[in-house]
Motif scaffolding. Sequence first.
Motif, PDB file in Angstrom:
ATOM      1  N   PRO A   1      27.407  22.513 -58.462  1.00  0.00           N
ATOM      2  CA  PRO A   1      26.683  23.221 -57.407  1.00  0.00           C
ATOM      3  C   PRO A   1      25.242  23.577 -57.760  1.00  0.00           C
ATOM      4  N   TYR A   2      24.936  23.838 -59.031  1.00  0.00           N
ATOM      5  CA  TYR A   2      23.591  24.277 -59.392  1.00  0.00           C
ATOM      6  C   TYR A   2      22.555  23.198 -59.089  1.00  0.00           C
ATOM      7  N   LEU A   3      22.828  21.968 -59.510  1.00  0.00           N
ATOM      8  CA  LEU A   3      21.883  20.882 -59.262  1.00  0.00           C
ATOM      9  C   LEU A   3      21.970  20.374 -57.823  1.00  0.00           C
ATOM     10  N   PHE A   4      23.168  20.388 -57.278  1.00  0.00           N
ATOM     11  CA  PHE A   4      23.342  19.899 -55.912  1.00  0.00           C
ATOM     12  C   PHE A   4      22.578  20.775 -54.917  1.00  0.00           C
ATOM     13  N   ALA A   5      22.605  22.088 -55.135  1.00  0.00           N
ATOM     14  CA  ALA A   5      21.871  22.994 -54.255  1.00  0.00           C
ATOM     15  C   ALA A   5      20.387  22.661 -54.264  1.00  0.00           C
ATOM     16  N   ARG A   6      19.862  22.304 -55.420  1.00  0.00           N
ATOM     17  CA  ARG A   6      18.440  21.939 -55.486  1.00  0.00           C
ATOM     18  C   ARG A   6      18.154  20.700 -54.660  1.00  0.00           C
ATOM     19  N   ARG A   7      19.014  19.692 -54.732  1.00  0.00           N
ATOM     20  CA  ARG A   7      18.775  18.452 -53.998  1.00  0.00           C
ATOM     21  C   ARG A   7      18.725  18.706 -52.490  1.00  0.00           C
ATOM     22  N   LEU A   8      19.688  19.488 -51.989  1.00  0.00           N
ATOM     23  CA  LEU A   8      19.712  19.729 -50.549  1.00  0.00           C
ATOM     24  C   LEU A   8      18.576  20.651 -50.111  1.00  0.00           C
ATOM     25  N   ALA A   9      18.241  21.640 -50.934  1.00  0.00           N
ATOM     26  CA  ALA A   9      17.106  22.497 -50.591  1.00  0.00           C
ATOM     27  C   ALA A   9      15.813  21.691 -50.560  1.00  0.00           C
ATOM     28  N   THR A  10      15.674  20.753 -51.479  1.00  0.00           N
ATOM     29  CA  THR A  10      14.497  19.886 -51.492  1.00  0.00           C
ATOM     30  C   THR A  10      14.421  19.061 -50.208  1.00  0.00           C
ATOM     31  N   LEU A  11      15.559  18.508 -49.780  1.00  0.00           N
ATOM     32  CA  LEU A  11      15.580  17.743 -48.536  1.00  0.00           C
ATOM     33  C   LEU A  11      15.277  18.629 -47.333  1.00  0.00           C
ATOM     34  N   ASP A  12      15.715  19.864 -47.372  1.00  0.00           N
ATOM     35  CA  ASP A  12      15.401  20.766 -46.263  1.00  0.00           C
ATOM     36  C   ASP A  12      13.899  21.036 -46.200  1.00  0.00           C
ATOM     37  N   HIS A  13      13.270  21.189 -47.377  1.00  0.00           N
ATOM     38  CA  HIS A  13      11.809  21.335 -47.411  1.00  0.00           C
ATOM     39  C   HIS A  13      11.127  20.090 -46.842  1.00  0.00           C
ATOM     40  N   LEU A  14      11.534  18.926 -47.322  1.00  0.00           N
ATOM     41  CA  LEU A  14      10.844  17.692 -46.962  1.00  0.00           C
ATOM     42  C   LEU A  14      11.086  17.278 -45.506  1.00  0.00           C
TER      43      LEU A  14
ATOM     44  N   HIS B   1      28.345  33.814 -61.573  1.00  0.00           N
ATOM     45  CA  HIS B   1      29.579  33.377 -60.919  1.00  0.00           C
ATOM     46  C   HIS B   1      30.571  32.973 -61.992  1.00  0.00           C
ATOM     47  N   ASP B   2      31.731  33.575 -61.944  1.00  0.00           N
ATOM     48  CA  ASP B   2      32.798  33.266 -62.898  1.00  0.00           C
ATOM     49  C   ASP B   2      34.062  32.976 -62.110  1.00  0.00           C
ATOM     50  N   GLY B   3      34.097  31.785 -61.527  1.00  0.00           N
ATOM     51  CA  GLY B   3      35.219  31.408 -60.680  1.00  0.00           C
ATOM     52  C   GLY B   3      36.247  30.595 -61.425  1.00  0.00           C
ATOM     53  N   PRO B   4      37.315  30.218 -60.741  1.00  0.00           N
ATOM     54  CA  PRO B   4      38.367  29.425 -61.396  1.00  0.00           C
ATOM     55  C   PRO B   4      37.912  28.010 -61.764  1.00  0.00           C
ATOM     56  N   TYR B   5      36.876  27.499 -61.099  1.00  0.00           N
ATOM     57  CA  TYR B   5      36.455  26.119 -61.357  1.00  0.00           C
ATOM     58  C   TYR B   5      34.987  25.996 -61.757  1.00  0.00           C
ATOM     59  N   TYR B   6      34.153  26.924 -61.315  1.00  0.00           N
ATOM     60  CA  TYR B   6      32.718  26.828 -61.587  1.00  0.00           C
ATOM     61  C   TYR B   6      32.205  28.142 -62.157  1.00  0.00           C
ATOM     62  N   LYS B   7      31.283  28.004 -63.113  1.00  0.00           N
ATOM     63  CA  LYS B   7      30.678  29.166 -63.751  1.00  0.00           C
ATOM     64  C   LYS B   7      29.165  28.965 -63.799  1.00  0.00           C
ATOM     65  N   VAL B   8      28.428  29.979 -63.359  1.00  0.00           N
ATOM     66  CA  VAL B   8      26.976  29.926 -63.336  1.00  0.00           C
ATOM     67  C   VAL B   8      26.439  31.264 -63.838  1.00  0.00           C
ATOM     68  N   ASP B   9      25.449  31.186 -64.689  1.00  0.00           N
ATOM     69  CA  ASP B   9      24.765  32.388 -65.168  1.00  0.00           C
ATOM     70  C   ASP B   9      23.292  32.035 -65.285  1.00  0.00           C
ATOM     71  N   GLY B  10      22.515  32.408 -64.277  1.00  0.00           N
ATOM     72  CA  GLY B  10      21.106  32.074 -64.359  1.00  0.00           C
ATOM     73  C   GLY B  10      20.366  32.335 -63.080  1.00  0.00           C
ATOM     74  N   VAL B  11      19.064  32.417 -63.189  1.00  0.00           N
ATOM     75  CA  VAL B  11      18.208  32.538 -62.023  1.00  0.00           C
ATOM     76  C   VAL B  11      18.159  31.190 -61.308  1.00  0.00           C
ATOM     77  N   TYR B  12      18.218  31.230 -60.000  1.00  0.00           N
ATOM     78  CA  TYR B  12      18.081  29.987 -59.247  1.00  0.00           C
ATOM     79  C   TYR B  12      16.608  29.607 -59.224  1.00  0.00           C
TER      80      TYR B  12
END
Length: 460
Positions: free
Chosen positions: A112-125, A201-212
Amino acid sequence: MSKKIRLNAFNMNCVGHIHHGLWKHPRDNSSDYTKPEYWTELAKLLERGLFDGVFLADIVGVYDVLGDGIEATAREAVQLPVNDPLYVVPLMAQATKHLGFGVTCNLTYEQPYLFARRLATLDHLSNGRIGWNIVTGYLDSAARAMGLKQQIDHDNRYERGDDFMEVFYKLLEGSWEDDAVLKDKVRGMYADPKKIHRIYHDGPYYKVDGVYNLTEPSLQRTPVLYQAGASQRGNEFAAKHAECVFTGAPSRELLAKGIANIRRLAVDAGRQPNDILVFSGLTVVVDSNEKAAREKYEDYKQYASAEGSLAHMASGQSIDLEKFGLDEEITPEKLEALYPGRLQRVGSARGRNFLEGTTRRKLLQSRGFGAQNSAIVGTPSQVADEIAKYVEETDVDGFNLTRTVAPETYRDFIDLVIPELQNRGLYKEAYEEGSLRQKLFGRGAKLPDSHTAAQYRTWK
């Protein structure tokens, strides 16, 4: 009937999409799909027809079940080869001002971390015209290609999907405040660090710790959310997350029941029934008079590949239909003997509906137009009549118009059917300004507060 029909062009970044074999037609240009102008000219054509968007399907994997290989798949270009759908969006966005873009991406094989960037980039463009068709995959070949021994269990894929979406929302909705970006050259401050928040985010499948820290908020923040699952678990997922649902059924009665079920589930999830727009598949062959339309249809059928359609279906059901003789009846008992436990797994009911009591010859004969999908064939008035009946009898909001011979499918519909629908007050006369979400729902660029994503805007 008061609602205006929404319309997407149903396409794929490949040669053969739904109606297999028609790429061989002399007027078809789908084999040019690797050329930029294929996509820019298509986008301009669709915008001339005031289409809401182009809905780009995609698969990860290959249809390799029929005959235990890819012979029919490769020969008939059954979604093979297929390119990534995301990269044609900037081309089409540059060539248009209003057309929306729904891209299919399989979250099972994304982070999700990298995927969110790709879609946000497409929304910008695209100036806020991007949508994401959320899928969890269905091909065993995809799982093997991604390093798994077999596909993750169906319901577990949706459990993973819910966890993925929570991270996705936190990143896109919860990290940057609306006014975090200042672009202040005088003070030398591009963004206010106090308004950019760390995501945990500390979920059952994905974990994220960082500024977006990958993109600043785009116009829509979160893209318009599409979903196309057919199972009850898939519908529950859609009721929670989706804004647009792509569904289908072999009859209007069953389609109406399916749509009512989706709207009921949306209410159970704390949303309004009209928070979800429902789209159904649509195939049309139209001409100025009925005789010409029928002749065009018969001309198209000469190039259709029933075997290609069967290869598509066989992988969808994970059942090698070549294990049955042409006239051997396909029964649950025989399927269970060949594939122990298969009919108890996800997709079994659909598989039985397609297969039980039939034969391979009958299946091939039913795919005379290169797909299981039937087509509306007739004059603009006749096509409009059928479309209006679907809306009135099923409560469907719009259609994904499948290509047959490209781009003729879309050009004929735009030149002949769109004016008829407009004359009846069933289709818009002009685009509304704003983002894709604004055009579809008329209530702003961002997800409404009633959507589950809103709870992650903790900075508000």
